[in-house]
Design an enzyme around this catalytic site. Structure first.
Site, PDB file in Angstrom:
ATOM      1  CD  GLN A 212      33.008  14.025  36.249  1.00  0.00           C
ATOM      2  OE1 GLN A 212      33.244  14.327  37.408  1.00  0.00           O
ATOM      3  NE2 GLN A 212      31.924  13.330  35.935  1.00  0.00           N
ATOM      4  CG  PHE A 243      34.399   9.962  42.122  1.00  0.00           C
ATOM      5  CD1 PHE A 243      34.403   8.667  41.622  1.00  0.00           C
ATOM      6  CD2 PHE A 243      35.533  10.418  42.764  1.00  0.00           C
ATOM      7  CE1 PHE A 243      35.515   7.848  41.769  1.00  0.00           C
ATOM      8  CE2 PHE A 243      36.648   9.616  42.919  1.00  0.00           C
ATOM      9  CZ  PHE A 243      36.641   8.314  42.417  1.00  0.00           C
ATOM     10  CD  GLU A 247      27.640  16.738  35.219  1.00  0.00           C
ATOM     11  OE1 GLU A 247      26.670  16.983  34.485  1.00  0.00           O
ATOM     12  OE2 GLU A 247      27.635  15.825  36.056  1.00  0.00           O
ATOM     13  NE  ARG A 325      19.874  10.722  37.134  1.00  0.00           N
ATOM     14  CZ  ARG A 325      19.936   9.815  36.157  1.00  0.00           C
ATOM     15  NH1 ARG A 325      19.985   8.531  36.461  1.00  0.00           N
ATOM     16  NH2 ARG A 325      19.926  10.192  34.907  1.00  0.00           N
ATOM     17  NE  ARG A 357      30.653   5.112  40.956  1.00  0.00           N
ATOM     18  CZ  ARG A 357      31.751   4.361  41.072  1.00  0.00           C
ATOM     19  NH1 ARG A 357      32.680   4.693  41.950  1.00  0.00           N
ATOM     20  NH2 ARG A 357      31.914   3.308  40.297  1.00  0.00           N
ATOM     21  CG  PHE A 359      23.051  13.518  38.838  1.00  0.00           C
ATOM     22  CD1 PHE A 359      24.138  14.350  38.704  1.00  0.00           C
ATOM     23  CD2 PHE A 359      21.817  13.982  38.425  1.00  0.00           C
ATOM     24  CE1 PHE A 359      24.003  15.623  38.155  1.00  0.00           C
ATOM     25  CE2 PHE A 359      21.664  15.250  37.883  1.00  0.00           C
ATOM     26  CZ  PHE A 359      22.768  16.072  37.742  1.00  0.00           C
ATOM     27  CB  THR A 459      16.573  13.510  33.731  1.00  0.00           C
ATOM     28  OG1 THR A 459      17.479  14.347  34.438  1.00  0.00           O
ATOM     29  CG2 THR A 459      16.468  12.170  34.451  1.00  0.00           C
ATOM     30  CB  ALA A 528      23.960  10.359  33.224  1.00  0.00           C
ATOM     31  CD  GLU A 730      25.536   7.998  37.687  1.00  0.00           C
ATOM     32  OE1 GLU A 730      25.558   9.134  38.177  1.00  0.00           O
ATOM     33  OE2 GLU A 730      24.770   7.667  36.758  1.00  0.00           O
TER      34      GLU A 730
END
Length: 780
Positions: A212, A243, A247, A325, A357, A359, A459, A528, A730
C-alpha cells in the site's frame, strides 16, 4: 437502484457520482486479473523463503546453516551480515526492526535467515534444515503479562485532556469503573505478501511489490542496499486485499528479494505460505482499556478518564500513530465535558503489530461505547437514550469540542440516528424483543443502534499530500497515473471517474496504469481512508492545468473569448461549434500545446501538535449508524445476526455502487473482528491461530440474514473535497459495534437487564456462554 437506471447512467460522459462498475471487477471474478504471482517470470528467476526461529525471546548462541546451503537447488543463504548497508526496516526510523534477527530473537517465528533457491518448494524445505542453538530469555506475550512485568513502551505515549477529569469524577452524582479487553485481528488478505525484484545495471533495481506504500518500499530497499531512491523503482498494479497489512509489512519481503537479486544478478521472488505470512507479519493491535466515568441520573456524562494499553509487539512499527488514533476516537460521537485519555503502547514478545482498517480508531471507539453501555445498564435505560443525551451539539453550542480541542463543525449524527431509528422501526422492534425474551427460555434476542463519527486525514500532517500524472494522447485517449494503490477498494475507478468528468469524456477513454515511483514520487500510503480524497484532487489538478492550456489554444485558434469555450460530453464547445474531443486534441497537438501535466494536492486546514495534544488533525468527519438484531442460544452461546440496517454518510458519493460495497464489506469484516476472529498465543509464545483451519473469518453463512444498507443521499461534504464526497474505506468498519451491543442485550436479558454483561471481544460463542452463566449465577 434498478438495473435499467444503472445501465443508463454508466454510459453518460463525465461519470463522476455514477454507479460505474469497478474497473477490474470482471477480471476478479473470471480469474484474469494479474497479480504479481501471475506475472511471467524473467528467465532464471530464483525464489526465496524465510528461515524462522522457534523461540519467543532468546539469544542465538549458534546457527548452523550448512545443511541448508548443501541442499540441491539452493543458490545462497542470507543472514543479517549480508545486508549491504543496513539491517533495519523500521518505518518509525527508531532502528528497532531488523530485516533478519541478528543474535537476538524477539518473537516466535522471527526470520533469522533467508534461503534463495531454484524453486519456492526447495527454498521452503531447505529452510527447515537449520540447526539453531538458543539461550532462552524471559518472555511475555499478553498485555496483562507486560503490565505485570513492567514492560517498556515501544514509543512515546499520548495524553489528551480537557478540563479537570479527576476533580469532576469526584463531584459526579454517579461514578463507575471498568475494564474491557479488545482483541486483535489478522488481515487475512486473499493475496499474501509477495515481491519480485529484477536487477538493473549499476545500482538500479525494479521491485514489484504487493504494498500500500510504494514509496516506503522504495526508501527501505534503498536504505538497506545503500543506494539513493532514484535507483529503486517500485511498481504496484493491484493487491488482493491490504486492509493496512501491506502498509509496512511488505518491506521485509521486498528488501530480501532486492538484496538477493543484486547479489546474484538474477530476478528473485518472495511469496510466503499463508502460515508463514500469518506468523511473521503484524496484526491489529489488541487493547486493554481501563475506564472511569462520572455521570448523572439522566445519563449525561460529566467526566471520563481512560487508559488504553496496547499489545504492540517487539518493535515500534506504526504503534505510535495507531494508539494515538485510538484516543482520537475514544469519544466517538459524544461530548465529554471533562476528559483525560492516555495511551500505553507496550512492548511484547510477539510480532510487531501494525496498521489495520480504522488504524486504532475502532478500538478507541468501542471503549467509548462500552462506557455508554455501562451507564445505560446502571440506570436501567435504553443505551440509545444515553447516546442521544451525550451526542455532540451543533457548532457553537458549547458541546462541540473534542478531547484534542478540534471543533466539530459538521455534526450530522443527530439526523443520521433519527432517520435510521425511524426507518429500521427500532422502538417497536426493541419492545417486541423485550416481550419475546420474557417468554423464551432458551433463545434470547437483542437489538442495538450505535453511531459512528470518524476523523478523516493522516494524523501525520506530511502524509496528507498526493501527486498525479496525466497524459492526453493525440487520439484523445487519456493516461492516468497517481500515487494511490488499488487493493480492490475501487480507488482506480473513482479517480478515473474524476478525470473523465473533468474532460467530459467517457470513462472508457481513460487508461488507468500501475502505480509506480518512477512516475509519481514521494507518495503517501493508500491508507487513512484518504485515497480518493488525495489522489482524486491531484488528478483534478492535472486535468485543470491541461484544460487551461487547451482553453487558451481554442480562444486563440477560434478567435473568441475564454468564457465561450466549454467541455461538454465527448466534445469541446467553442461558441456554437461542437468539436469532437479527439479532433480537438489532434489540432492542439499540431499547435504544440503541452498535453501532459503533473497534479498535486495537499489537504488544507489541518495541523496537529502531539506534545500539547491539541490541533485539528482531521479535515472532516464521516458519520454513520447501524441497527443490529441478534438471537443467541443460552445453552451453547451460539448466535445469529438476524437483521442489520445501516445508514451511512459518504458525502456526495463519487460512485454509489462501490461505496455501498465498501460499507457492506467493512461491516462484515468489522463483525468478524468483534465476534469470531480470535488470535491466540500459547505459553511458549507461539501463535496457534495461524491458518484458515484455526482462525475463523466470517463466512457467507455468517452475514446478516437481512442486510439493508443505504447511503445518506442528502449528505454533502461541507469541505472542498473532490465532488463534495467523503471517505468510505474505514468508517463503516465500526458500524458492527451494534452487533456486539445487541449480543450484550441478549445476554443481559437472563438477569433482567440489571447488569452490563461486559463482553470482551471477540465475543465468541464461548464468551457469550460464559457471560450468560455468570449473570445467571449473579441473579440466583
Amino acid at each position: 437502484m434498478d438495473k435499467s437506471t444503472f445501465e443508463e447512467r454508466k454510459t453518460i460522459a463525465g461519470p463522476m457520482h455514477s454507479p460505474l462498475r469497478h474497473d477490474s471487477a470482471h477480471k476478479h471474478v473470471s480469474g484474469t486479473a494479474d497479480y504479481i504471482d501471475d506475472m511471467p517470470e524473467p528467465a532464471g528467476t530464483l525464489h526465496g523463503a524465510l528461515g524462522m526461529t522457534d523461540r519467543a525471546h532468546a539469544e542465538i548462541v549458534a546457527m548452523d546453516l550448512s545443511e541448508v546451503e548443501a541442499t540441491d537447488g539452493v543458490v545462497c543463504v542470507l543472514t543479517a551480515k549480508d545486508m549491504p548497508h543496513s539491517n533495519d526496516i523500521s518505518p518509525s526510523h527508531l532502528d528497532d526492526e531488523p530485516v533478519l534477527a541478528d543474535g537476538l530473537v524477539q518473537f516466535h517465528g522471527q526470520p533469522a535467515f533467508a534461503v534463495i533457491a531454484e524453486s519456492r518448494d526447495i527454498a521452503r524445505r531447505a529452510a527447515r534444515k537449520a540447526k539453531i542453538t538458543y539461550r532462552d530469555l524471559p518472555h511475555f506475550t499478553d498485555i496483562t503479562d507486560a503490565l505485570e512485568n513492567g514492560a517498556e513502551l515501544v514509543t512515546k505515549p499520548l495524553t489528551l485532556q480537557r478540563g479537570d477529569a479527576e476533580a469532576e469524577l469526584e463531584l459526579s452524582p454517579r461514578r463507575l469503573t471498568g475494564r474491557m479487553r479488545i482483541g486483535g485481528q489478522e488481515h487475512f488478505y486473499l493475496e499474501s505478501h509477495v515481491a519480485l525484484a529484477i536487477p538493473g545495471e549499476d545500482d538500479e533495481i525494479t521491485v514489484w511489490s504487493s504494498t500500500q506504500h510504494p514509496s516506503e518500499v522504495q526508501h527501505m530497499v534503498g536504505h538497506v542496499l545503500g543506494v539513493p531512491s532514484n535507483a529503486v523503482t517500485v511498481q504496484v498494479r493491484r493487491m488482493g486485499g491490504g486492509f493496512g497489512g501491506k502498509e509496512t509489512q511488505g518491506n521485509q519481503f521486498a528488501v530480501l528479494a532486492a538484496v538477493a537479486a543484486k547479489k546474484l544478478n538474477r530476478a528473485v521472488k518472495f511469496r510466503p505460505d499463508r502460515d508463514e505470512d500469518m506468523t511473521a507479519t503484524g496484526k491489529r493491535h489488541d487493547f486493554l482499556v481501563d475506564y472511569e466515568v462520572g455521570f448523572d441520573d439522566e445519563g449525561r456524562i460529566h467526566a471520563v478518564k481512560a487508559n488504553y494499553a496496547a499489545r504492540c509487539g517487539y518493535s515500534s512499527d506504526l504503534s505510535g500513530p495507531v494508539t494515538d488514533r485510538a484516543l482520537f476516537h475514544a469519544d466517538n460521537s459524544y461530548f465529554y465535558p471533562h476528559v483525560k485519555l492516555t495511551s500505553q503502547p507496550l512492548k511484547t514478545h510477539t510480532v510487531s503489530n501494525t496498521a489495520y482498517r480504522g488504524f486504532g480508531g475502532p478500538q478507541g471507539m468501542i471503549g467509548g461505547e462500552r462506557i455508554i453501555e455501562e451507564i445505560a445498564y446502571a440506570l436501567g435505560k435504553d443505551p440509545l437514550d444515553i447516546r442521544k443525551v451525550n451526542f455532540y451539539g451543533e457548532k457553537g453550542s458549547g458541546r462541540d469540542l473534542t478531547p484534542y480541542h478540534q471543533q466539530v463543525q459538521d455534526n450530522i449524527i443527530h439526523r443520521i440516528v433519527s432517520e435510521l431509528e425511524a426507518s429500521a422501526d427500532y422502538q417497536a422492534r426493541r419492545k417486541a424483543i423485550i416481550d419475546f425474551n420474557t417468554t423464551s427460555p432458551v433463545i434470547r434476542k437483542g437489538i442495538a443502534l450505535t453511531p459512528v463519527k470518524f476523523g478523516i486525514s493522516f494524523t501525520m500532517t506530511a502524509f496528507n499530500q498526493a501527486g498525479a500524472l496525466v497524459h492526453v494522447y493525440q487520439d484523445g485517449s487519456i493516461h492516468l497515473n497517481h500515487g494511490g494503490t488499488e487493493m480492490g477498494q475501487g480507488l482506480y475507478t473513482k479517480v478515473a471517474q474524476v478525470l473523465a468528468d473533468s474532460f467530459q469524456v467517457d470513462i472508457t477513454n481513460v487508461k488507468i496504469t500501475a502505480t509506480t515511483t518512477g512516475k509519481v514520487p514521494n507518495t503517501s500510503a493508500t491508507a487513512a481512508s484518504s485515497g480518493s480524497d488525495l489522489n482524486g484532487m491531484a488528478a483534478y489538478d492535472a486535468a485543470r492545468q491541461i484544460k487551461e492550456r487547451l482553453t487558451d489554444f481554442a480562444a486563440e485558434r477560434w478567435q473568441t473569448e475564454r468564457e465561450n469555450i466549454s467541455f461538454v460530453p465527448n466534445h469541446v464547445k467553442i461558441g456554437e461549434e461542437l468539436v469532437p474531443f479527439p479532433d480537438f486534441i489532434r489540432q492542439a497537438y499540431f499547435a504544440r500545446i503541452q498535453l501532459s501535466a503533473t497534479g498535486f494536492y495537499k489537504t488544507p486546514k489541518i495541523h496537529w501538535d502531539r506534545n500539547t495534544g491539541r490541533g485539528t488533525p482531521f479535515y472532516y468527519f464521516a458519520y454513520g449508524a447501524a441497527v443490529s438484531e441478534v438471537s443467541i442460544d443460552t445453552l451453547t452461546g451460539e448466535y445469529m445476526v438476524d437483521r442489520v440496517d445501516v445508514l451511512h454518510d459518504v458525502g456526495k458519493s463519487l460512485n454509489p455502487a462501490i461505496d455501498i460495497g465498501q460499507v457492506e464489506g467493512g461491516f462484515v469484516q468489522g463483525m468478524g473482528w468483534l465476534t469470531t476472529e480470535e488470535l491466540w498465543w500459547d505459553d511458549k509464545g507461539r501463535l496457534r491461530t495461524h491458518a484458515p483451519s484455526t482462525y475463523k473469518i466470517p463466512l457467507a453463512s455468517d452475514r446478516p440474514k437481512i442486510f439493508n444498507v443505504k447511503l445518506a443521499e442528502w449528505a454533502e461534504n461541507a469541505e472542498m473535497t473532490i465532488g463534495r464526497s467523503k471517505a468510505v474505506g474505514e468508517p463503516p468498519f465500526m458500524l458492527p459495534i451494534s452487533v456486539l451491543e445487541a449480543l450484550s442485550m441478549a445476554v443481559a436479558s437472563v438477569a433482567d437487564y440489571r447488569e452490563c454483561p461486559r463482553l470482551d471481544t471477540p465475543a465468541t460463542p464461548e464468551r457469550v456462554l460464559m457471560a450468560v452463566e455468570r449473570l445467571r449465577k449473579a441473579k440466583a
